[in-house]
Scaffold this active site. Sequence first.
Site, PDB file in Angstrom:
ATOM      1  N   ASN A 116     -10.171  -0.050  -1.109  1.00  0.00           N
ATOM      2  CA  ASN A 116      -8.714  -0.101  -0.928  1.00  0.00           C
ATOM      3  C   ASN A 116      -8.084  -0.701  -2.179  1.00  0.00           C
ATOM      4  OD1 ASN A 116      -6.063  -0.691  -0.243  1.00  0.00           O
ATOM      5  ND2 ASN A 116      -6.556  -1.429   1.808  1.00  0.00           N
ATOM      6  N   CYS A 161       0.804  -1.229   0.000  1.00  0.00           N
ATOM      7  CA  CYS A 161       0.000   0.000   0.000  1.00  0.00           C
ATOM      8  C   CYS A 161       0.835   1.275   0.000  1.00  0.00           C
ATOM      9  CB  CYS A 161      -0.939   0.004   1.201  1.00  0.00           C
ATOM     10  SG  CYS A 161      -1.996  -1.457   1.286  1.00  0.00           S
ATOM     11  N   HIS A 178      -3.036   6.947   1.998  1.00  0.00           N
ATOM     12  CA  HIS A 178      -3.474   5.651   1.472  1.00  0.00           C
ATOM     13  C   HIS A 178      -4.937   5.446   1.820  1.00  0.00           C
ATOM     14  CE1 HIS A 178      -4.100   1.529   0.661  1.00  0.00           C
ATOM     15  NE2 HIS A 178      -4.022   1.137   1.921  1.00  0.00           N
TER      16      HIS A 178
END
Length: 316
Positions: A272, A113, A242
């Site tokens: 995500n 990530c 993020h």
Amino acid sequence: MTGTRIAALGHYQPAKVLTNQDLAELVDTDDAWITSRVGIRTRHIAGPDEPVDELAAHAAGKALATAGLSPDDIDLVLVATSTAIDRSPNTAARVAARLGMISPATMDLNVVCAGFTHALATADHAVRAGGARRVLVIGADKMSDVADWTDRTTCVLVGDGAGAAIVEAVDEEQSVPAIGPVLWGSVPEMGNAVRIEGTPPRFAQEGQSVYRWATQQLPALARKACERSGIAPEELAGVVLHQANLRIIEPLAAKIGAVNAIVARDVVDSGNTSAASIPLALAKLVERGELPTGAPVLLFGFGGNLSYAGQVVRVP
């Protein structure tokens, strides 16, 4: 001296949209449960014939078109991804082939990530060191390939997509760099908190551990990234973290002290998307005109390994 800047951005998401209502037909969940815990309402899911390099190439092509550049103007391709199925050719090489490039250097970076902000820093360093003049930096992940669609705690989180930035050399005349110094690091003892492992590989995480670490430790790190660029948090025009969880993003932005900043909340629509999440969210904000050219924006990635990387950039 040679400096760097982001010349253009691009983003891409697959056409298929998976809603919370759709997920309720797959696992024991519902819209209220998902939105109350992570804030996600929809996510885009790539089909079986849409590999990671295709997502990446679409975003890259858009960035090139925005910059008015041809593929031959790029001499280094960096792709941040943790969901490429094949080891070789790497994703960067396949993107270069899709775009018809002639002889670029091609590298993948797997920092999950935090991949895009690591790749952006690597591009900045490569240009400053004279190793490249223009770098195509891409964050791309197909998280649907590694999701356990029977696990309601993780499958509701993930989406697919890609975001791209073109980093190029400029004469460094301004006091504040257009791509600021990176603050990066990791917490090795928490490396198992976010995982993509096994055969076939599956995404899993210790959600509460990541939540506590992010909300307690990241604000100070993010402020330090601002300090390295000579920017006070209240001077930020935007904050792009993020896109993991709205319950992490909103309090973290507040704790940083970015009181005047637009805070990216693309997680609501995209879920995500791992390494794609920061460039995807940033490109959308810029495309919609919500961030003015030259404005300072904090980018901060965190996640698997447990790694983090952040820098302040100027909007192209």
